[in-house]
Scaffold this active site. Structure first.
Site, PDB file in Angstrom:
ATOM      1  N   ASN A 153       0.806  -1.114   0.047  1.00  0.00           N
ATOM      2  CA  ASN A 153      -0.027   0.083  -0.014  1.00  0.00           C
ATOM      3  C   ASN A 153       0.718   1.350   0.033  1.00  0.00           C
ATOM      4  OD1 ASN A 153       1.070  -0.211   2.647  1.00  0.00           O
ATOM      5  ND2 ASN A 153      -0.916  -0.159   3.739  1.00  0.00           N
ATOM      6  N   GLU A 182       1.279   4.356   7.327  1.00  0.00           N
ATOM      7  CA  GLU A 182       0.423   3.880   6.532  1.00  0.00           C
ATOM      8  C   GLU A 182      -0.397   4.703   5.832  1.00  0.00           C
ATOM      9  OE1 GLU A 182       0.568   0.797   6.118  1.00  0.00           O
ATOM     10  OE2 GLU A 182       0.106  -0.509   7.907  1.00  0.00           O
TER      11      GLU A 182
END
Ligand code: F6R
Length: 240
Positions: free
Chosen positions: A136, A143
């Protein structure tokens, strides 16, 4: 951002380890930032070989690891501390008094994070930061989010990260929370080396190299760092 594409993982490991070995020859007291996960393992093996066969000396090197799971003792075999002991530190002669980890099995994570940043600064900053990249686009455990982080912080891991890292746990369930160095800490490193291999990283690599600079792909911030080299195999470079 400089991109180098190789045929094999071994070739990547040779190229990355050569840079790290040159660094410690020229500056034995270097400060190195390390990553865990599969991507750097072959490079760590090369460093061990250089120590065992060619006398490479890591005893004066200071290290900071990028991240650590919450709620795991350092002695837990799943901790990143245990990973680094096994994959590098123990066999390459590192001095544990110079090894730094975000000790994530503590309730007072804010002071752990503040102290980590202060310690990096006290040691003169990171000379070379080694990175992998998540599917990702995460670096460290930063993140995708709405803003780039600065210093170390506690993060809830993304579902795709939990899924990707399930392979390291017999239960199939990694801890949901981790402590990670922030984007500001990573960007403060003088030099950054990022390794990615395999088809599963191709989208993230394209977004990192060719996409907008956005916290939705945290690695894209590396486009704005003055000294980043990316080491790819053909599968991860496929969409460039
Ligand atoms: C690990 C870390 C992560 C990994 C990334 C890729 O310390 O910071 O960003 O580098 O999740 O993991 P692998 O190499 O296992 O594909």
């Amino acid at each position: 951002m400089q991109i180098q594409v190789f045929d094999t993982t071994r070739q990547i490991a040779s190229a990355v380890s050569a840079i790290l070995l040159k660094q410690i020859r020229e500056k034995p007291q270097s400060v190195l930032g390390f990553a865990t996960g599969s991507s750097p393992v072959a490079t760590y093996q090369k460093l061990i070989e250089a120590h065992e066969n060619d006398g490479a000396d890591f005893s004066k090197v200071t290290t900071f690891n990028l991240d650590e799971y919450c709620d795991l003792a350092q002695s837990d075999p799943h901790s990143y501390y245990s990973f680094m002991r096994e994959q590098l530190f123990e066999k390459a002669g590192f001095d544990y008094s110079r090894v730094h980890f975000l000790t994530a099995d503590t309730a007072d994570h804010e002071s752990v994070c503040r102290a980590y940043r202060a310690e990096i600064e006290r040691c003169g900053g990171i000379d070379i930061q080694l990175l992998g990249i998540g599917r990702n686009g995460h670096i460290g455990f930063n993140e995708p989010s709405d803003r780039f982080s600065d210093g170390p912080f506690m993060v809830e891991l993304a579902p795709s990260t939990l899924e990707a890292n399930a392979r390291f746990f017999e239960t199939g369930k990694p801890p949901r929370y981790a402590l990670t160095m922030g984007i500001g800490d990573i960007m403060a490193a003088k030099k950054i080396l990022l390794i990615a291999t395999g088809e599963s990283k191709a989208n993230a690599i394209r977004a990192m190299v060719k996409g907008d600079v956005t916290p939705q792909c945290p690695a894209s911030v590396l486009q704005t760092h003055p000294d980043v080299t990316v080491f790819l195999d053909r599968a991860s470079a496929r969409l460039l």
